[in-house]
Design a protein around this motif. Structure first.
Motif, PDB file in Angstrom:
ATOM      1  N   ASN A 178      14.072 -10.274 -17.250  1.00  0.00           N
ATOM      2  CA  ASN A 178      14.866  -8.871 -16.833  1.00  0.00           C
ATOM      3  C   ASN A 178      14.455  -7.736 -16.571  1.00  0.00           C
ATOM      4  O   ASN A 178      14.512  -7.242 -15.206  1.00  0.00           O
ATOM      5  CB  ASN A 178      16.532  -8.999 -17.902  1.00  0.00           C
ATOM      6  CG  ASN A 178      16.949 -10.113 -17.658  1.00  0.00           C
ATOM      7  OD1 ASN A 178      17.417 -10.931 -16.531  1.00  0.00           O
ATOM      8  ND2 ASN A 178      18.125 -10.472 -18.718  1.00  0.00           N
ATOM      9  N   VAL A 179      13.646  -7.441 -17.418  1.00  0.00           N
ATOM     10  CA  VAL A 179      12.979  -5.520 -16.896  1.00  0.00           C
ATOM     11  C   VAL A 179      12.428  -5.790 -15.746  1.00  0.00           C
ATOM     12  O   VAL A 179      12.650  -4.629 -14.749  1.00  0.00           O
ATOM     13  CB  VAL A 179      12.229  -5.601 -18.501  1.00  0.00           C
ATOM     14  CG1 VAL A 179      11.550  -3.772 -17.904  1.00  0.00           C
ATOM     15  CG2 VAL A 179      13.206  -5.329 -19.764  1.00  0.00           C
ATOM     16  N   SER A 209      13.643 -13.625  -6.657  1.00  0.00           N
ATOM     17  CA  SER A 209      12.884 -15.615  -6.971  1.00  0.00           C
ATOM     18  C   SER A 209      12.749 -15.935  -8.170  1.00  0.00           C
ATOM     19  O   SER A 209      12.946 -16.618  -8.749  1.00  0.00           O
ATOM     20  CB  SER A 209      11.800 -15.193  -5.956  1.00  0.00           C
ATOM     21  OG  SER A 209      12.183 -15.686  -4.770  1.00  0.00           O
ATOM     22  N   LEU A 210      12.507 -14.476  -8.546  1.00  0.00           N
ATOM     23  CA  LEU A 210      12.203 -14.682 -10.194  1.00  0.00           C
ATOM     24  C   LEU A 210      13.581 -14.270 -10.735  1.00  0.00           C
ATOM     25  O   LEU A 210      13.892 -15.593 -11.838  1.00  0.00           O
ATOM     26  CB  LEU A 210      11.459 -13.066 -10.706  1.00  0.00           C
ATOM     27  CG  LEU A 210      10.289 -13.380 -10.529  1.00  0.00           C
ATOM     28  CD1 LEU A 210       9.382 -11.809 -10.648  1.00  0.00           C
ATOM     29  CD2 LEU A 210       9.279 -14.140 -11.307  1.00  0.00           C
ATOM     30  N   LYS A 214      14.037 -18.123 -13.237  1.00  0.00           N
ATOM     31  CA  LYS A 214      15.116 -17.781 -15.030  1.00  0.00           C
ATOM     32  C   LYS A 214      16.799 -18.053 -14.714  1.00  0.00           C
ATOM     33  O   LYS A 214      16.525 -18.987 -16.253  1.00  0.00           O
ATOM     34  CB  LYS A 214      14.499 -15.837 -15.103  1.00  0.00           C
ATOM     35  CG  LYS A 214      14.904 -15.850 -16.700  1.00  0.00           C
ATOM     36  CD  LYS A 214      15.706 -13.933 -16.836  1.00  0.00           C
ATOM     37  CE  LYS A 214      16.672 -14.444 -15.885  1.00  0.00           C
ATOM     38  NZ  LYS A 214      17.027 -12.912 -15.613  1.00  0.00           N
ATOM     39  N   THR A 215      17.902 -18.163 -14.033  1.00  0.00           N
ATOM     40  CA  THR A 215      18.739 -18.576 -14.642  1.00  0.00           C
ATOM     41  C   THR A 215      18.827 -20.260 -14.800  1.00  0.00           C
ATOM     42  O   THR A 215      19.231 -20.435 -15.241  1.00  0.00           O
ATOM     43  CB  THR A 215      19.815 -17.524 -13.539  1.00  0.00           C
ATOM     44  OG1 THR A 215      19.449 -16.502 -13.064  1.00  0.00           O
ATOM     45  CG2 THR A 215      21.453 -18.251 -14.006  1.00  0.00           C
ATOM     46  N   ILE A 216      17.974 -20.552 -13.688  1.00  0.00           N
ATOM     47  CA  ILE A 216      18.041 -21.734 -13.537  1.00  0.00           C
ATOM     48  C   ILE A 216      17.161 -22.035 -14.764  1.00  0.00           C
ATOM     49  O   ILE A 216      17.718 -23.599 -15.953  1.00  0.00           O
ATOM     50  CB  ILE A 216      17.059 -22.253 -12.357  1.00  0.00           C
ATOM     51  CG1 ILE A 216      18.083 -22.150 -10.900  1.00  0.00           C
ATOM     52  CG2 ILE A 216      17.251 -23.847 -12.594  1.00  0.00           C
ATOM     53  CD1 ILE A 216      17.309 -22.321  -9.810  1.00  0.00           C
ATOM     54  N   GLY A 247      26.872 -17.880 -13.317  1.00  0.00           N
ATOM     55  CA  GLY A 247      26.900 -18.675 -11.621  1.00  0.00           C
ATOM     56  C   GLY A 247      26.413 -17.678 -10.862  1.00  0.00           C
ATOM     57  O   GLY A 247      26.019 -18.152 -10.034  1.00  0.00           O
ATOM     58  N   PHE A 248      26.507 -15.947 -10.602  1.00  0.00           N
ATOM     59  CA  PHE A 248      27.286 -15.386 -10.168  1.00  0.00           C
ATOM     60  C   PHE A 248      25.139 -15.559 -10.093  1.00  0.00           C
ATOM     61  O   PHE A 248      24.434 -14.618  -8.535  1.00  0.00           O
ATOM     62  CB  PHE A 248      27.176 -14.227 -10.676  1.00  0.00           C
ATOM     63  CG  PHE A 248      29.023 -13.917 -10.269  1.00  0.00           C
ATOM     64  CD1 PHE A 248      29.026 -14.293  -8.299  1.00  0.00           C
ATOM     65  CD2 PHE A 248      29.635 -14.176 -11.073  1.00  0.00           C
ATOM     66  CE1 PHE A 248      30.380 -13.672  -8.848  1.00  0.00           C
ATOM     67  CE2 PHE A 248      31.092 -14.090 -10.833  1.00  0.00           C
ATOM     68  CZ  PHE A 248      31.880 -13.973  -9.863  1.00  0.00           C
TER      69      PHE A 248
END
Length: 284
Positions: A178-179, A209-210, A214-216, A247-248
């Motif tokens: 995240n950073v 894209s990152l 990462k969320t997926i 989801g956002f």
């Protein structure tokens, strides 16, 4: 003594001359004076003629000096065109490329307000979340810094504390990602709106894209571990506190990747067409 005698004899001759002779002498004297005058006039006229010729020559000289010189023909352009582009001599000077900060010849960066707002608003939110994850357990309920993250009491119940007790490092690892994503987001805002750097869309595309990947991965990890971290929640709590907020972070980054990726593909196609045209021009 001779001069007075001659004068007296001359005077006696004049007195003894007849009136006709006297008139003839006067007439001859007048004629001689007229000749003298005419000679003087002709001399003056000759001098005037000479002066007029001098004036004419002077005027001609001035006209010749002030006559405009023929325009110079610049042969540099013809020389540059006649020389093959493959072998250019060192004396051909090419214009210097424009500065990135220059107001001329500067490629403008196409920006979107909704993308810039997303990157700007999510930066402090991610920083707050990263601080909570890195400062556990002091940031959790009962810790001395929990007052900075008091709303996270809900997520402490959603996620539970088994992962912390077992030393699972996935939470802090995704916080570190995240950073990096946030730094890229801020770098995109600077290059797109401040320095107007043409590769700015590539920075935004990479950052989004990152975030999307990462969320997926975050959701996929819960699925493949049989919801080991959030499976104890009710359907309502799981939907409101986990599915909708996360989801956002899938929907918006997906739209950003689509929009900026489409712009990048258009730029690459335009550059390819220009290179093909330039190559065909060289062959011809």
């Amino acid at each position: 003594m001779g001069l007075p005698i001659l004068s007296a004899a001359y005077m006696a001759r004049i007195e003894s001359s007849t009136p006709e002779e006297t008139a003839g002498d006067k007439k001859n004297g007048k004629r001689s004076r007229n000749c003298t005058t005419s000679f003087g006039d002709s001399s003056a006229a000759g001098a005037g003629t000479t002066e007029s010729a001098v004036d004419i020559n002077a005027r001609r000289g001035r006209r010749q000096r002030t006559r405009r010189a023929p325009p110079l023909i610049d042969t540099r352009e013809k020389t540059a065109k006649s020389i093959s582009p493959e072998v250019e001599p060192h004396f051909l000077v090419h214009p210097a490329p424009a500065s990135p900060h220059s107001t001329t010849r500067t490629m403008t960066v196409k920006t979107y307000s909704w993308i810039s707002l997303w990157f700007l608003i999510t930066a402090p939110v991610i920083a707050w979340d990263v601080g909570y994850c890195f400062m556990r357990p002091r940031s959790m309920e009962g810790g001395d810094l929990h007052w900075l993250w008091s709303p996270y009491s809900i997520y402490q119940r959603v996620y539970g504390i088994p992962a912390l007790e077992e030393g699972d490092g996935f939470t802090n690892a995704q916080s570190l990602m995240n950073v990096l994503e946030t730094l890229l987001n801020l770098f995109y805002l600077y290059t797109a709106h401040v320095s107007a750097w043409p590769p700015a869309p590539l920075i935004g595309f990479t950052a989004a894209s990152l975030t999307l990947a990462k969320t997926i991965l975050y959701w996929a990890q819960e699925y493949f571990c049989n919801y080991c971290a959030v499976g104890h929640n009710s359907l309502y709590d799981l939907t409101v506190y986990w599915l909708i907020p996360n989801g956002f972070w899938i929907v918006v980054p997906t739209l950003i990747v689509w929009q900026l990726g489409k712009d990048l593909v258009g730029s690459l196609n335009l550059a390819h067409a220009a290179s093909v045209k330039a190559a065909s021009g060289k062959k011809n």
